[in-house]
Design a protein around this motif. Structure first.
Motif, mmCIF file in Angstrom:
data_model
loop_
_atom_site.group_PDB
_atom_site.id
_atom_site.type_symbol
_atom_site.label_atom_id
_atom_site.label_comp_id
_atom_site.label_asym_id
_atom_site.label_seq_id
_atom_site.Cartn_x
_atom_site.Cartn_y
_atom_site.Cartn_z
ATOM 1 N N ALA A 4 -86.917 -25.605 -111.279
ATOM 2 C CA ALA A 4 -87.766 -25.076 -110.207
ATOM 3 C C ALA A 4 -88.048 -26.057 -109.270
ATOM 4 N N HIS A 6 -90.673 -26.983 -105.968
ATOM 5 C CA HIS A 6 -91.608 -26.586 -104.920
ATOM 6 C C HIS A 6 -91.407 -27.161 -103.202
ATOM 7 N N LYS A 19 -95.068 -23.688 -101.451
ATOM 8 C CA LYS A 19 -94.245 -22.385 -102.197
ATOM 9 C C LYS A 19 -93.319 -22.800 -103.347
ATOM 10 N N LYS A 20 -93.521 -22.043 -104.269
ATOM 11 C CA LYS A 20 -92.646 -22.099 -105.537
ATOM 12 C C LYS A 20 -91.334 -21.520 -105.141
ATOM 13 N N ARG A 21 -90.430 -22.191 -105.541
ATOM 14 C CA ARG A 21 -88.962 -21.627 -105.142
ATOM 15 C C ARG A 21 -87.957 -22.224 -106.150
ATOM 16 N N VAL A 23 -84.528 -23.361 -106.526
ATOM 17 C CA VAL A 23 -83.456 -23.834 -105.563
ATOM 18 C C VAL A 23 -82.154 -24.119 -106.486
ATOM 19 N N TYR A 32 -82.020 -21.309 -101.842
ATOM 20 C CA TYR A 32 -83.341 -21.010 -102.350
ATOM 21 C C TYR A 32 -83.673 -19.705 -102.629
ATOM 22 N N PHE A 33 -84.579 -19.473 -103.622
ATOM 23 C CA PHE A 33 -84.772 -18.125 -104.210
ATOM 24 C C PHE A 33 -86.400 -18.060 -104.488
ATOM 25 N N ARG A 34 -86.746 -16.688 -104.049
ATOM 26 C CA ARG A 34 -88.230 -16.545 -104.872
ATOM 27 C C ARG A 34 -87.881 -16.465 -106.463
ATOM 28 N N THR A 35 -88.699 -16.958 -107.075
ATOM 29 C CA THR A 35 -88.411 -17.260 -108.510
ATOM 30 C C THR A 35 -88.041 -15.901 -109.414
ATOM 31 N N PRO A 40 -80.681 -14.845 -102.617
ATOM 32 C CA PRO A 40 -81.370 -15.987 -102.298
ATOM 33 C C PRO A 40 -82.126 -15.315 -100.841
ATOM 34 N N ILE A 41 -82.998 -16.467 -100.552
ATOM 35 C CA ILE A 41 -83.973 -15.842 -99.488
ATOM 36 C C ILE A 41 -83.205 -16.653 -98.357
#
Lengths: 134, 197
Positions: A4, A6, A19-21, A23, A32-35, A40-41
């Motif tokens: 992960a 940030h 923001k924690k993502r 990757v 990249y994704f929200r955890t 992916p976003i």
């Protein structure tokens, strides 16, 4: 599996937001994704870009077309940071193409044979020396 | 999912010529008519515009993990298909038509060898050959040549100093890393079993 990261998206005009993502590097794309999510976003194409080591645990990606904008990523450890920098720098089609042209030329010089002949792709413009500009 | 525009558009606008370009007819997903498009292949991406010279592409197709095959069509000659049958993408296909036989064959050949993974497989092979050849007692002159960054060789610039001044610090780092990697006998290869499509 990707560790992960940030990534604060730094913009000169706004506050830096961390923001924690999650990757993931897949071929020449950085997804990249929200955890918690599977989709992916977003995705960055890693071509024509510059990966720079910043302060401890941090690296940034900037694009040649947009040199003033840096996308910063903070890793958990310095070691992880170095691994990511290495991986991202090599994760470009253009980087691999240049490497291929280099090896092809060197092998030809050393052995007198074109290593791409066996694949039937010797004549392809995309692998010719001198046609690629940086 | 948001595709980062600057990076994608930036790549499509690189000064270097695309790997292949030309007119193709792309079957619309909504109607089933074929629409004329200007296409440019760059790396593993097929960009397409409505017309040559338009600034904004209409879209792009990522050529990774796909099959490119000749395809019979009831209505169009010289057709081929780019298809994917991977889990999350489901089955997805782009039907394309070229203007003549030669163009169709050229596009099918170019698109089927455009993937990043294909290039990586080639590169792994050539790296292996390079190490094997290099190991057979290269002269000091060759060794020096071998230490140069692939960037220098690829553009055929006469000397590293000129390149350094031109491109700055980034080149220094790349070159040092290149040398370290080679001196250590280190793997620049990715290590996966790759399938030449």
């Amino acid at each position: 599996t990707a560790p992960a990261l940030h990534p604060p998206l730094l913009n000169a005009l706004f506050f830096a937001v961390l923001k924690k993502r999650l990757v993931k590097l897949v071929v020449n794309f950085l997804f990249y994704f929200r955890t918690d999510e599977a989709e992916p976003i977003g995705a960055l194409l890693l071509e024509h870009c510059k990966i720079t080591k910043e302060e401890e645990n941090v690296f940034s990606i900037s694009f040649i077309e947009e040199p003033d904008r840096k996308y910063s990523f903070e890793c958990d450890t310095e070691e992880q940071c170095q691994e990511w920098i290495e991986a991202l720098r090599r994760a470009s089609y253009e980087f691999m193409r240049r490497s291929l042209i280099f090896y092809r030329n060197e092998i030809q010089k050393m052995t007198g044979k074109d290593p791409l002949e066996q694949y039937g792709i010797s004549e392809e413009a995309r692998f010719q020396l001198g046609t690629r500009k940086l | 999912m948001k595709l980062h525009e600057t990076s994608v558009l930036g790549y499509s606008r690189m000064v270097a010529p695309p790997d292949r370009q030309g007119r193709l007819y792309k079957k619309s997903e909504r109607s089933s008519s074929y629409q004329r498009r200007w296409c440019e292949l760059r790396g593993n991406l097929l960009f397409y515009w409505e017309r040559q010279g338009d600034r904004e592409p209409l879209g792009l197709i990522l050529l990774e993990g796909c099959t490119v095959e000749l395809q019979e069509s009831a209505t169009e000659p010289f057709t081929f298909e780019i298809s994917y049958s991977h889990g999350s993408l489901g089955h997805r296909a782009y039907k394309m038509a070229a203007e003549d036989q030669a163009s169709m064959e050229g596009w099918v050949r170019a698109l089927s060898t455009a993937s990043f993974n294909y290039l990586r497989a080639l590169l792994t092979d050539l790296e292996g050959q390079y190490r094997a050849s290099g190991a057979l007692g290269a002269t000091p002159l060759e060794e020096r040549a071998v230490e140069r960054s692939p960037l220098v060789e690829a553009v055929g610039l006469p000397d590293f100093e000129g390149l350094h001044c031109q491109f700055g610090e980034e080149i220094m780092k790349l070159r040092a890393r290149w040398r370290e990697g080679r001196a250590g006998g280190d793997q620049t290869a990715q290590g996966d079993l790759i399938d030449l499509e």
